[in-house]
Design an enzyme around this catalytic site. Structure first.
Site: not given
Lengths: 315, 256, 315, 256
Positions: B50-53, B67
């Site tokens: 996921f882009e959030v980490g 996110n």
């Protein structure tokens, strides 16, 4: 290898969650003659000595080695024939034993065996490789002779008009890294400074990770903030306690200064420098049956002493 | 289609398209359900980013967004957003899985603006990571509800590149990711002609006619000579899926 | 502010080890009308709501706000007049309440209030700023309409011949960040994903750090691997428990979904959208005497519930 | 000079040049001792950074290199090397403190090669972080033992840029760091003329004659009209210093 080929190497490999544990012997077969290899750690901190030891035993030839600062291992790699070229910002032994005579012998005889970049310059070559871009701008090395010898191109930023240098990315064929902890999937946790290991792991097309200790994946999931090498970068995991010895591993053991001194002082005093290192390699690298036997040559006392001194939270 | 909803059908078709060992960038909602479903059914070594980490998290309560902390539950690492997105650029992401959006004949996606940008009819939320996924994932899957207003001849704004103007346009612009490989809708499956890079109907779901697909597509849609009918979701697939969203937040009847 | 001026701002400030603790009121005075401000977190995770709350109370005007994805706080910043322009990759409220009608009102009326970049594009603008370079190449956004609307310039790598875009660096005047832990010097430890906070802290000329908990410097020295914002980046430190509420703070508390729902659903149903947000701001932002009073309006039950749900190592 | 060694003298002069609140990049040996000494004497808020990843560590046993765990002891953070070096580029490092090296009239440093690069007389270890420090630190201090073979008209190889060919050459090449501000030797203190950017003698240590400085400098050295004599190290300064290196690894008599 071209920028596109390096990307394709990542695209094509199996990056999923699978058990990547293997033996040191097997892991090192990933390195081929002539490969470009990034070596983790910096000077004599967290050098993956064990993996280099096995590469030397397997007599790999003509590697181009990238390391932020090279130390004693540079001598061994040169004399064994493993290293055809060092790409680094600094190359010598320790601090107390003067400039490495082995480096001098090789680099003075054939200057093309030592490509020098500034530390940031080399860092950025790996960083650009890690970021998936073919080059990156920097102010470092502008105007110096390193700019010329490294063949760097000037660049004018079209937004600001600033003059910079462009540093080309490097995507090594293999990166070799030693972490304090890892799981079987290759999630590595480096404690203390990660040096350029994170950049190297992302930039390289394949990664061999040796580790002091394999831990359960649930431990990794309990401490995800400490994972700085994610599993999908890694292709082989080898548990190898004292895998940096006689160099240090932050929080685990200090350098074996006494043993390094035996080597450093011995080299300083030897008349035949190359011969001295060849004997050292014979005794410590080629003769032992396995890495435990290698460690045994230095003895329990040294392992315990370096461990005692290496504790971080000592009173 | 009495025994499953359009959303369920799409999620299961998405799940089947995923392979073991793949690294998948998945958005919230149906793509995420597809990825988790694939892990349970046939791809235990598939990992979701996921882009959030989030790195291969173990999803519990379904996150409302990718996110938030629920998307990072039992994650194996917690990288910075920029590093997550750079994994795409370096080639580490095998599949980018995007949700429904306005999509055109060449697989370009608009999530920015309906009407002209200077005088928008509707300003949409924007790309998020979708442009980066579409630019650099090794391949992209799209799940979308099939309706005329979503499948348009040309999007008003190319937020995320498919094959741009078709043909070699994508390659010529310097993009490296493979682009959109497959579009999964509640009516069928669409892929792209290897020459023209135009969307082509390659399969319909059981009970769906070609006529219906054409009616709900806003451009002339070529049909593959080898048009197939998909195998309907099995009971086993449906049971596994329904366990993932017991409140039926995402799987309910109707469009999505 | 030019590349050179942004560097000079760092050169000139006092970066040393000194006690930087202050009040929220005082810290926020660092932000001036018209400033470019990077806001930490992402969507509704680890947003520094408390600091934004105080900026809104102090009626700062016409800020350009950089945030990777904007959420509810974007509505409040627009309607209060604090934000003149949003630079982001995504702007809406939550997921359940549809596209933000406030964003639509502002951006449809004046498209220049919303500058869209891809998430990597925005990330790299901050990353370049953090690295001290004026621009950086990327493959993202090539060929899309974002390339044009963001005014990005094409670039051919002189080493590889690759076509790329150059993304210009941004060095915000101020970055506002919320960490779980910090010491008085400004060493911040963010747990869970750091989003773009590390890049923002290095790119910005000044940094305001709010934190759930001030800890002793010896605790920081016991856990140096967890420090991701070093003290020399930071100019003010404010202890502010529940400083992200009603957004979430990883490991500390989940989003107050119920309270966000009251706002989100209320906005959805309101006829006068702007008026609804103005009333919300009046009640929750302007009226309370201080941040504790603000939290009191939501009540103990919500704080306890979000804390219970936010635990990471829950059984 | 009976009561202190040349190394002690230089370290104390280096210490005095540092100010409270500064961020200092210091190499092992004398520069590191100067920085720690300054912290103890007059600059408690001064912080030392090391390229390996040390941030304001609390030094115990003196490290033999700045690149080992002893240099990271009780560090406040452990950044990656690339991030440490980028702090320089962003302007965070007030003082870069470099050790002895071959240095020329314009402050350029050679740590790469004596003789031509293609056919070296002596290949030296190389830059390490020194080029980056010289390029981008806000100011650079150098500590060097004063002898003719070290202070040369023109270095064989510019590893680390001072003012290059002098005048505006440094600025014109695009470098942003301030360059070498001060050279501290066992004979005196040298700074650079604001126009020509040539090294100038600005102070001699007690008991040192101008004649001696000229004899030990490999180029014609201008002398400042306002030449000063430095204040000798105080007992307090010496006592504090000797406590830092009880084994006298770095402070012993002779050159360094």
């Amino acid at each position: 290898m071209s920028y596109r080929d390096s990307r394709q190497a990542i695209v094509e490999k199996n990056k999923g969650l699978r058990d990547k544990q293997t033996t040191l012997e097997e892991a090192v077969t990933m390195v081929q003659d002539g490969d470009h290899v990034a070596v983790g750690g910096l000077q004599y901190t967290r050098t993956p000595v064990g993996a280099l030891w096995e590469i030397i035993r397997q007599k790999r030839q003509n590697l181009t080695i990238y390391k932020p600062l090279m130390s004693f291992e540079g001598d061994w790699l040169f004399v064994s024939g493993v290293m055809g070229k060092a790409v680094t910002s600094w190359f010598s032994g320790g601090v107390t034993w003067g400039v490495s005579k082995i480096m001098r012998t090789f680099a003075e005889n054939d200057p093309s065996t030592f490509d020098e970049l500034s530390l940031l310059g080399l860092s950025l070559r790996l960083k650009a490789g890690a970021m998936g871009i073919p080059c990156i701008p920097t102010k470092s090395m502008l105007g110096s002779d390193l700019e010329k010898t490294a063949g760097l191109k000037r660049f004018t930023c079209p937004y600001s008009g600033e003059e910079l240098l462009l540093v080309p990315a490097v995507n090594p064929d293999v990166a070799i890294i030693h972490s304090q902890v890892a799981d079987k999937y290759g999630n590595g946790q480096i404690f203390g400074p990660p040096c350029l290991d994170i950049e190297s792991a992302k930039a390289a097309n394949k990664v061999i990770l040796t580790t002091e200790q394999i831990v359960d994946n649930e431990h990794i999931r309990d401490t995800p903030n400490s994972t700085n090498i994610p599993f999908f970068c890694v292709d082989a995991v080898v548990e190898l306690p004292f895998g940096c010895y006689p160099h240090e591993c932050y929080g685990r053991y200090e350098p074996a200064y006494e043993k390094l001194g035996e080597y450093g002082q011995g080299l300083l005093e030897a008349t035949d420098k190359i011969g001295f290192v060849k004997e050292y390699l014979e005794k410590y690298f080629y003769q032992p049956e396995n890495f435990e036997e290698y460690l045994s040559l230095f003895g329990v006392k040294s392992l315990l002493e370096t461990t005692r001194l290496g504790r971080i939270w000592k009173p | 289609m009495s025994s499953y909803t359009p959303a369920e059908l799409c999620v299961i078709m998405g799940s089947r398209a995923l392979k073991d060992g793949q690294i998948v960038f998945a958005g919230a909602g149906l793509p995420l359900l597809s990825a988790i479903h694939a892990q349970k059914m046939h791809a235990p070594g598939l990992a979701i980013l996921f882009e959030v980490g989030g790195v291969a998290p173990r999803i519990g309560s379904l996150p409302r967004s990718t996110n938030e902390a629920r998307s990072v539950r039992r994650s194996m690492a917690t990288p910075a957003t920029v590093d997550m997105m750079l994994y795409l650029q370096r080639g580490f992401v095998d599949v980018g899985f995007l949700g429904g959006a306005q999509i055109d004949r060449h697989g370009n996606i608009n999530s920015s603006v309906v009407g002209p940008l200077e005088k928008p009819k509707v300003r949409l939320p924007g790309s998020g990571g979708a442009n980066d996924i579409a630019s650099s994932a090794n391949r992209v899957f799209i799940i979308s509800y099939h309706e005329k207003r979503r499948f348009v001849e040309k999007v008003d704004f190319v937020t995320s590149p498919g094959f741009l103007d078709g043909g070699q346009a994508r390659e010529e612009t310097g993009l490296l990711g493979g682009g959109v490989e497959r579009v999964i809708t509640n009516l069928g499956i669409l892929e792209f002609d290897s020459q023209t890079r135009s969307m082509t109907l390659v399969a319909v779901h059981p009970g769906v006619t070609q006529q219906e697909v054409h009616e709900k597509t806003g451009f002339e849609l070529p049909v593959s000579d080898a048009l197939e009918e998909t195998t309907p979701p099995s009971e086993e697939e449906l049971t596994a899926l329904r366990g993932l969203d017991p409140e039926r937040k995402y799987l309910k009847e109707g469009d999505f």
